[in-house]
Design a protein around this motif. Sequence first.
Motif, mmCIF file in Angstrom:
data_model
loop_
_atom_site.group_PDB
_atom_site.id
_atom_site.type_symbol
_atom_site.label_atom_id
_atom_site.label_comp_id
_atom_site.label_asym_id
_atom_site.label_seq_id
_atom_site.Cartn_x
_atom_site.Cartn_y
_atom_site.Cartn_z
ATOM 1 N N HIS A 26 9.620 35.551 63.880
ATOM 2 C CA HIS A 26 10.668 34.723 63.297
ATOM 3 C C HIS A 26 11.267 33.909 64.440
ATOM 4 N N LEU A 27 10.963 32.618 64.478
ATOM 5 C CA LEU A 27 11.475 31.744 65.522
ATOM 6 C C LEU A 27 12.713 31.040 65.000
ATOM 7 N N SER A 28 13.756 30.980 65.822
ATOM 8 C CA SER A 28 14.967 30.273 65.405
ATOM 9 C C SER A 28 15.535 29.486 66.576
ATOM 10 N N TYR A 29 16.161 28.387 66.213
ATOM 11 C CA TYR A 29 16.773 27.488 67.186
ATOM 12 C C TYR A 29 18.126 27.084 66.644
ATOM 13 N N ASP A 30 19.109 27.081 67.518
ATOM 14 C CA ASP A 30 20.473 26.706 67.158
ATOM 15 C C ASP A 30 20.938 25.646 68.153
ATOM 16 N N ALA A 31 21.345 24.494 67.663
ATOM 17 C CA ALA A 31 21.787 23.396 68.532
ATOM 18 C C ALA A 31 22.958 23.805 69.415
ATOM 19 N N ALA A 32 23.702 24.830 69.028
ATOM 20 C CA ALA A 32 24.818 25.302 69.852
ATOM 21 C C ALA A 32 24.322 25.984 71.131
ATOM 22 N N ASP A 33 23.061 26.401 71.149
ATOM 23 C CA ASP A 33 22.427 27.006 72.328
ATOM 24 C C ASP A 33 21.132 26.221 72.562
ATOM 25 N N PRO A 34 21.255 24.971 73.019
ATOM 26 C CA PRO A 34 20.144 24.023 72.948
ATOM 27 C C PRO A 34 18.952 24.296 73.856
ATOM 28 N N PHE A 35 19.079 25.174 74.818
ATOM 29 C CA PHE A 35 17.967 25.446 75.724
ATOM 30 C C PHE A 35 17.127 26.641 75.282
ATOM 31 N N ALA A 36 17.561 27.367 74.263
ATOM 32 C CA ALA A 36 16.933 28.640 73.911
ATOM 33 C C ALA A 36 16.285 28.627 72.531
ATOM 34 N N VAL A 37 15.240 29.425 72.418
ATOM 35 C CA VAL A 37 14.604 29.755 71.152
ATOM 36 C C VAL A 37 14.645 31.273 71.057
ATOM 37 N N THR A 38 15.053 31.795 69.922
ATOM 38 C CA THR A 38 15.050 33.235 69.709
ATOM 39 C C THR A 38 13.789 33.597 68.939
ATOM 40 N N ALA A 39 13.076 34.601 69.432
ATOM 41 C CA ALA A 39 11.874 35.102 68.759
ATOM 42 C C ALA A 39 12.123 36.559 68.389
ATOM 43 N N VAL A 47 12.331 45.465 62.804
ATOM 44 C CA VAL A 47 12.341 44.633 64.001
ATOM 45 C C VAL A 47 11.726 45.434 65.143
ATOM 46 N N LEU A 48 10.690 44.857 65.746
ATOM 47 C CA LEU A 48 10.039 45.498 66.879
ATOM 48 C C LEU A 48 10.744 45.134 68.181
ATOM 49 N N THR A 49 11.071 43.862 68.324
ATOM 50 C CA THR A 49 11.767 43.396 69.525
ATOM 51 C C THR A 49 12.324 41.995 69.281
ATOM 52 N N ARG A 50 13.247 41.627 70.130
ATOM 53 C CA ARG A 50 13.875 40.299 70.063
ATOM 54 C C ARG A 50 13.889 39.751 71.489
ATOM 55 N N TRP A 51 13.452 38.504 71.631
ATOM 56 C CA TRP A 51 13.442 37.843 72.936
ATOM 57 C C TRP A 51 14.132 36.487 72.822
ATOM 58 N N ARG A 52 14.852 36.133 73.845
ATOM 59 C CA ARG A 52 15.463 34.807 73.954
ATOM 60 C C ARG A 52 14.623 34.036 74.959
ATOM 61 N N LEU A 53 13.994 32.950 74.496
ATOM 62 C CA LEU A 53 13.027 32.210 75.290
ATOM 63 C C LEU A 53 13.555 30.828 75.655
ATOM 64 N N ASP A 54 13.082 30.309 76.765
ATOM 65 C CA ASP A 54 13.421 28.963 77.201
ATOM 66 C C ASP A 54 12.591 27.960 76.394
#
Length: 141
Positions: A26-39, A47-54
């Motif tokens: 599940h990929l998500s992007y929020d303009a309030a955190d514009p440099f990150a993508v949450t996977a 939920v197996l794991t959650r990562w915050r990616l550049d």
Amino acid sequence: MNPHVHSTLVVQLQADGASRCPVLAHLSYDAADPFAVTAVFSHDGRVLTRWRLDREMLGEGLRRSVGVGDVRFSPVTNGMWAELRMEFLGDTHEDGSRHHAVVYAWAPAVSAFLRSTRAVVPPGEEEIGVDDFLAEILARG
């Protein structure tokens, strides 16, 4: 325009040398955190794991190998398929080794997701509220 972008992909997880198995990313992007993508990776509703990616690094990984440390991306051709190889290193085991997982995603799907994020916040136009960020850090003590 909606400041959020979401996409759910079926990806292939390969953990600790085992064969690949399908999981959801599940990929998500929020303009309030514009440099990150949450996977968020899940299987059977858990939920197996959650990562915050550049976000920029994720895009670069579609073209060339990038990353050092806990997260690395590289393009892979698997027969007719173009894939993004995402390598994650996690917590340390008691024996000193680390959890290790590799996720393979269909590269065109990741690329489409990133195009949607760039429509919300184009590269180079990312802004962060430094004052709000500092206030949050100071509030934590």
